[in-house]
Design a protein around this motif. Sequence first.
Motif: not given
Length: 274
Positions: A70-72, A64-65, A30-36, A53-57
């Motif tokens: 974590h939910r499991e 999601v994975e 989440l932090r990496e996505l936020s920074e990107a 954009r590639a990093v975000i995708i």
Amino acid sequence: MTDLPKKAAAKWSRLLRVEADAQALTNSCLRELSEANRLLDNAPHGPRAPSLRAVIIEGRARLVELQQRHREAAALNTHLLRWLERNRSVELEDLPAARPRLLKGDTAVDAIARVRDRIAALRGEHTATEGAMLPIGDLKALVRSHVQTLAERARPKIAAASDKVEVTFRSKGEGWSNKPDLEGLLAWLDPAAFEARLCEELAGTAGTSLRLSPEEKSAALSKLRAEMDALEREEEALIEMAIDTNGVTIERRASASPAAILGVRQKQQARAMA
């Protein structure tokens, strides 16, 4: 929470670490996505924009994975914790790990699917056995006992005076009334005929349902539970094998036995089996 024996405590700690690690990886992603996203917002047409954009995708797909993982892990540990809380006063002991059985050409994943199919079939048998009706003979004995109870309850009370007779009947409650309980009165007037007619009605319900005496049902359920317990412990051993030998993580079933996952049983259960 109940005190766990040594091996079970170690496994419980490992499962808690798996959950914590999954949470940490999710937070990091989440932090990496936020920074990107921040960098891309600041320079949407800059030289790094395509790579960002590639990093975000890629990061969104990974998030999601990680969130699913974590939910499991969290769901499993909640399942185990609730079981431990319900059994806080139970003394547990470690059991030797079950030996997983692989058929020729089987992988651990194949064997787990086979074991789970068998567990599902046994659960169906268990449900059918729990719902088994009594044999007709036993049901007729219950009818006879019911008729006798009705007849005894409906026996009238007669009070005779010099010039009159007063008849009262026990009501379905505890009191007495001048109005009889019709069902009970029929049983009192002719218990044999009433019983025979009820048994005729009973015969019409025979059908093809499974019929077991209480002793047969108890023995059948005990056998099914023992087989399911052995299979659930084998399933857990196969899941551990998949992790250890292939690095494959297989989600545990939501209804999986906590005792099998932790590799424990009640001490009094062990004495009963000795």
